[in-house]
Scaffold this motif. Structure first.
Motif, PDB file in Angstrom:
ATOM      1  N   UNK A 262      43.381  48.025  31.042  1.00 17.60           N
ATOM      2  CA  UNK A 262      44.299  46.877  31.039  1.00 17.60           C
ATOM      3  C   UNK A 262      44.916  46.695  32.427  1.00 17.60           C
ATOM      4  N   UNK A 263      45.431  47.784  32.997  1.00 17.83           N
ATOM      5  CA  UNK A 263      46.080  47.686  34.307  1.00 17.83           C
ATOM      6  C   UNK A 263      45.091  47.311  35.407  1.00 17.83           C
ATOM      7  N   UNK A 264      43.883  47.892  35.346  1.00 20.75           N
ATOM      8  CA  UNK A 264      42.910  47.606  36.405  1.00 20.75           C
ATOM      9  C   UNK A 264      42.456  46.153  36.358  1.00 20.75           C
ATOM     10  N   UNK A 265      42.262  45.607  35.173  1.00 19.69           N
ATOM     11  CA  UNK A 265      41.800  44.224  35.088  1.00 19.69           C
ATOM     12  C   UNK A 265      42.910  43.268  35.520  1.00 19.69           C
ATOM     13  N   UNK A 266      44.144  43.550  35.160  1.00 22.32           N
ATOM     14  CA  UNK A 266      45.253  42.730  35.668  1.00 22.32           C
ATOM     15  C   UNK A 266      45.310  42.786  37.193  1.00 22.32           C
TER      16      UNK A 266
ATOM     17  N   UNK B 219      42.782  43.408  39.182  1.00 28.69           N
ATOM     18  CA  UNK B 219      41.599  42.696  39.653  1.00 28.69           C
ATOM     19  C   UNK B 219      41.864  41.189  39.729  1.00 28.69           C
ATOM     20  N   UNK B 220      42.539  40.638  38.722  1.00 25.11           N
ATOM     21  CA  UNK B 220      42.876  39.211  38.751  1.00 25.11           C
ATOM     22  C   UNK B 220      43.739  38.903  39.968  1.00 25.11           C
ATOM     23  N   UNK B 221      44.740  39.752  40.227  1.00 31.90           N
ATOM     24  CA  UNK B 221      45.613  39.516  41.379  1.00 31.90           C
ATOM     25  C   UNK B 221      44.833  39.632  42.693  1.00 31.90           C
ATOM     26  N   UNK B 222      43.900  40.595  42.760  1.00 29.14           N
ATOM     27  CA  UNK B 222      43.121  40.775  43.989  1.00 29.14           C
ATOM     28  C   UNK B 222      42.203  39.581  44.244  1.00 29.14           C
ATOM     29  N   UNK B 223      41.558  39.097  43.232  1.00 30.70           N
ATOM     30  CA  UNK B 223      40.605  37.994  43.391  1.00 30.70           C
ATOM     31  C   UNK B 223      41.298  36.630  43.469  1.00 30.70           C
ATOM     32  N   UNK B 224      42.538  36.573  42.962  1.00 30.30           N
ATOM     33  CA  UNK B 224      43.356  35.351  43.059  1.00 30.30           C
ATOM     34  C   UNK B 224      42.571  34.091  42.695  1.00 30.30           C
ATOM     35  N   UNK B 225      42.175  33.937  41.438  1.00 28.92           N
ATOM     36  CA  UNK B 225      41.357  32.779  41.056  1.00 28.92           C
ATOM     37  C   UNK B 225      42.022  31.443  41.345  1.00 28.92           C
ATOM     38  N   UNK B 226      43.339  31.386  41.420  1.00 32.34           N
ATOM     39  CA  UNK B 226      44.027  30.135  41.753  1.00 32.34           C
ATOM     40  C   UNK B 226      43.682  29.684  43.168  1.00 32.34           C
ATOM     41  N   UNK B 227      43.515  30.646  44.095  1.00 31.82           N
ATOM     42  CA  UNK B 227      43.086  30.280  45.444  1.00 31.82           C
ATOM     43  C   UNK B 227      41.618  29.868  45.457  1.00 31.82           C
ATOM     44  N   UNK B 228      40.793  30.583  44.676  1.00 31.44           N
ATOM     45  CA  UNK B 228      39.377  30.216  44.597  1.00 31.44           C
ATOM     46  C   UNK B 228      39.204  28.810  44.034  1.00 31.44           C
ATOM     47  N   UNK B 229      40.024  28.461  43.036  1.00 32.12           N
ATOM     48  CA  UNK B 229      39.932  27.131  42.436  1.00 32.12           C
ATOM     49  C   UNK B 229      40.291  26.050  43.438  1.00 32.12           C
TER      50      UNK B 229
ATOM     51  N   UNK C 192      36.626  38.969  33.638  1.00 29.93           N
ATOM     52  CA  UNK C 192      37.853  39.252  32.887  1.00 29.93           C
ATOM     53  C   UNK C 192      37.641  38.991  31.401  1.00 29.93           C
ATOM     54  N   UNK C 193      36.917  37.932  31.056  1.00 25.72           N
ATOM     55  CA  UNK C 193      36.647  37.644  29.651  1.00 25.72           C
ATOM     56  C   UNK C 193      35.867  38.779  28.993  1.00 25.72           C
ATOM     57  N   UNK C 194      34.898  39.321  29.704  1.00 23.79           N
ATOM     58  CA  UNK C 194      34.132  40.427  29.131  1.00 23.79           C
ATOM     59  C   UNK C 194      34.985  41.677  28.974  1.00 23.79           C
ATOM     60  N   UNK C 195      35.887  41.910  29.929  1.00 23.41           N
ATOM     61  CA  UNK C 195      36.795  43.055  29.808  1.00 23.41           C
ATOM     62  C   UNK C 195      37.750  42.866  28.639  1.00 23.41           C
ATOM     63  N   UNK C 196      38.240  41.652  28.452  1.00 23.22           N
ATOM     64  CA  UNK C 196      39.135  41.369  27.331  1.00 23.22           C
ATOM     65  C   UNK C 196      38.400  41.559  26.008  1.00 23.22           C
TER      66      UNK C 196
END
Length: 515
Positions: free
Chosen positions: A421-425, A427-437, A458-462
Motif C-alpha cells: 500500500x505504501x509503496x504504490x502510494x 509510486x503515484x507521487x513519484x510518477x506524478x500522473x497529473x504532470x504527465x496528463x 496502480x490499478x493492477x496493484x489495487x
C-alpha cells in the motif's frame, strides 16, 4: 477431490455478553479459514456456545430466571457479534440443545467407558467456578486462581474419572512427531512440560445436585452429569454428525488434511492434552493443529466479566465499522502473545492505514482514470524500472503474506500487505500522473503513454490488494474489487484483462474520522 480443512473457535460460556477477547478469537479463526479457502481448500468453519456450565446456572439464579432462559437469551448476543464481524461460519453448535451434540457426547463417553478409561471414586479438590476447573495447590498464585484471581472452593464429591495418565506416552509421541502441532512452539514446550511433569487422572462428572440438574446425564447414572469441559470438547466432531455417519464428518474431519482448533492460552491443556487423550480413548482421529493466542488486556489486565474491565466489541463496530475493528485486531495484535487494547490506537490506525493509506489509493486511481481517460482503463504502454519494482513487490507480498498466514501470523501478513500500500502510494507521487496528463495534453506522446502505464500499474496493484485483503477485511476487499470492475470473489488465478473497462470514481472506502 479438493483438499479439505476444519477450523474451529472455542465455544464460549454464555453467562454474559461477549467481550473483545471473543471477537479477537472469532476474527483470527475467520481469517485463517478464509486464507485456507484462498489456498484451494474446501473449509468447514465451526463455532458455537458452551451452555452446560455451572457458571450459566449461577448467573441464571442471580437473575431469578432458569438456565434455559438465560442461555437462550445470551446466545443471541454472540450470534449478533458473529454477524456484525462478518464471520463466514459453516456451522454453529449449541451444547444444551443440539441433538447431534447430545448424541455425540454420550457416545464418546460410552466408548471411553468401554475402553476401561472411566472409573468412579471419591474426590476432594480446589475448584474455580470461573474456570470450571480443579487446581492443585502448586498451580495457585498466592492461593488464588491464576485466571480469575479469586480463591477456589474446596469441593468434595463422588465423581467419575478419566484415565488421562494412561495416554501420556502417546500424547508425547503425537506432539513430538508433529502429527499434532501446537503453535507457537512456546506453547508446545509448555504442553510437553505439563505432560512430563506427570499426568493425573481427571474428574469428568459432577453430581446432578451440584449442577442443579443442568447438563448432559452420564450414561447409566442419573445422579451425575458430564463435567462441562468433557461435554464441550466433543462439540468439534459432534457438530459434524459423526455418530450417524454424516458426510460432513467424513469429509471435514476424517479426510481433512488440516483439523485446526483456535483457542486462548488459558485453555491450552484442555485442547492439547485432555481432548486428544479422549479421542485416543474413543478411537477417533486427533486434530492436526492447535493454534494458541494470548489475551487482549485493558491497562495490563486480562479482559474479564468478573473484574468489570470488558470492552464491548459491538460498540466498537457501531462506532468504527466492521472493517476498522477487523483490521485493528488482526494488524495490531500479536497472533500469539498478549496485547493491550486502546481505542485511541484503533482510531489512529483507521485514519492512517485505512483512510489515508488504502482508501486514498483506491480513490486516487479511480478518480484519475475518470479524469484522464474518461474512466476507461488503459493498457500498459511502456515498462521502466519503477514499474518493474512495483511488479516485483506485488509478487513478493502475495507470496510472503500467504506464507505468514500458513504460519498463522496474521499481523505479519498484514504488515507485508501494507508495505505494498505504501509503496504504490509513493509510486503515484513519484510518477506524478497529473504532470504527465498536462504534458500529454500539450502533445507529448511519450508522456501520454507513460500516463497509461502508471494508471494500469496502480490499478493492477489495487486489484492485488483487493484479493490479498479478503481474509482480513472481506467487506472492504469486495468494495475494492467492485470499484475496478472485478467480481467480489475474484481470485488471483482467474483474472480477466483490465484493459477497456469503464470505471467510476470510487466513493471513500473509509471516511476519515474527525478528532
Amino acid at each position: 477431490m479438493s483438499a479439505t480443512a476444519f477450523v474451529s473457535t472455542t465455544i464460549p460460556y454464555v453467562n454474559a455478553r461477549p467481550h473483545l477477547g471473543h471477537a479477537f478469537e472469532y476474527l483470527q479463526a475467520d481469517a485463517f479459514a478464509r486464507h485456507m479457502a484462498m489456498r484451494g481448500r474446501d473449509v468447514y468453519f465451526l463455532s458455537g456456545s458452551d451452555e452446560n456450565s455451572l457458571k450459566n446456572v449461577l448467573a441464571a439464579e442471580k437473575e431469578g430466571i432458569t438456565a434455559r432462559e438465560l442461555v437462550d437469551r445470551n446466545v443471541t448476543y454472540f450470534e449478533q457479534l458473529i454477524d456484525a464481524l462478518g464471520l463466514d461460519l459453516s456451522g454453529f453448535v449449541r451444547t444444551s440443545s443440539d441433538p447431534d451434540h447430545l448424541a455425540g457426547a454420550t457416545e464418546i463417553w460410552r466408548r471411553m467407558d468401554e475402553k476401561g478409561d472411566i472409573y468412579a471414586k471419591d474426590y476432594e479438590g480446589l475448584y474455580c467456578v470461573g474456570c470450571e476447573q480443579f487446581y492443585s495447590p502448586s498451580e495457585l498464585v498466592d492461593g488464588k486462581c491464576p485466571e480469575h484471581n479469586v480463591p477456589p472452593e474446596v469441593i468434595s464429591e463422588h465423581n467419575y474419572f478419566f484415565r488421562l495418565s494412561r495416554y501420556a506416552d502417546q500424547l508425547v509421541e503425537e506432539l513430538e512427531s508433529g502429527r499434532l502441532r501446537v503453535v507457537p512452539e512456546t506453547r508446545l514446550n509448555e504442553t510437553l512440560g505439563f505432560i512430563r511433569s506427570g499426568l493425573a487422572d481427571i474428574s469428568v462428572s459432577r453430581s446432578t445436585d451440584r449442577a442443579r440438574g443442568w447438563g448432559i446425564p452420564v450414561p447409566g447414572d442419573d445422579g451425575q452429569v458430564m463435567y462441562v469441559w468433557i461435554d464441550a470438547l466433543t462439540n468439534y466432531i459432534n457438530a459434524l454428525g459423526w455418530t450417524h455417519g454424516d458426510e460432513r464428518y467424513k469429509r471435514y474431519w476424517e479426510a481433512a488434511d488440516k483439523r485446526t482448533h483456535v483457542l486462548g492460552k488459558g485453555v491450552l491443556r484442555f485442547h492439547a492434552v485432555y481432548w486428544p487423550a479422549m479421542l485416543l480413548s474413543a478411537g477417533l482421529p486427533l486434530p492436526t493443529e492447535v493454534v494458541v493466542h494470548g489475551y487482549i488486556t485493558n491497562l495490563g489486565q486480562k479482559l474479564s466479566k468478573s473484574t468489570g474491565n470488558v470492552v464491548e466489541p459491538m460498540g466498537l463496530v457501531d462506532r468504527y465499522g466492521q472493517d476498522a475493528v477487523r483490521y485493528y485486531l488482526l494488524a495490531d495484535f500479536s497472533p500469539f502473545g498478549d496485547g493491550d487494547f486502546s481505542e485511541e490506537r484503533l482510531a489512529s490506525r483507521y485514519n492512517t492505514d485505512l483512510a489515508n493509506g488504502l482508501g486514498n489509493l483506491v480513490s486516487r486511481v479511480t478518480s484519475m482514470t475518470v479524469r484522464y481517460r474518461d474512466g476507461v482503463t488503459p493498457p500498459v504502454r511502456v515498462t521502466e524500472e519503477p514499474e518493474r519494482q512495483v511488479t516485483e513487490l506485488r509478487e513478493a507480498v502475495a507470496r510472503e503474506a500467504a506464507e505468514a498466514m500458513d504460519r498463522y501470523d496474521h499481523r505479519q501478513a498484514l504488515a507485508r500487505i501494507w508495505d505494498l500500500v505504501r509503496r504504490v502510494n509513493a509510486y503515484v507521487d513519484e510518477r506524478a500522473p497529473w504532470h504527465l496528463a498536462k504534458a500529454a495534453d500539450g502533445g507529448d506522446e511519450a508522456a501520454g503513454q507513460l500516463l497509461d502505464t502508471v494508471l494500469r500499474t496502480v490499478l493492477e496493484a489495487v486489484r492485488d490488494l483487493g484479493i490479498l485483503l479478503r481474509p482480513y477485511v472481506p467487506g472492504a476487499s469486495a468494495r475494492i474489487l467492485e470499484a475496478i470492475g472485478e467480481p467480489a470473489d475474484a481470485t488471483a488465478d482467474a483474472l480477466a484483462d483490465l484493459t477497456g473497462r469503464t470505471l467510476a470514481k470510487s466513493p471513500p472506502l473509509f471516511p476519515r474520522l474527525e478528532s
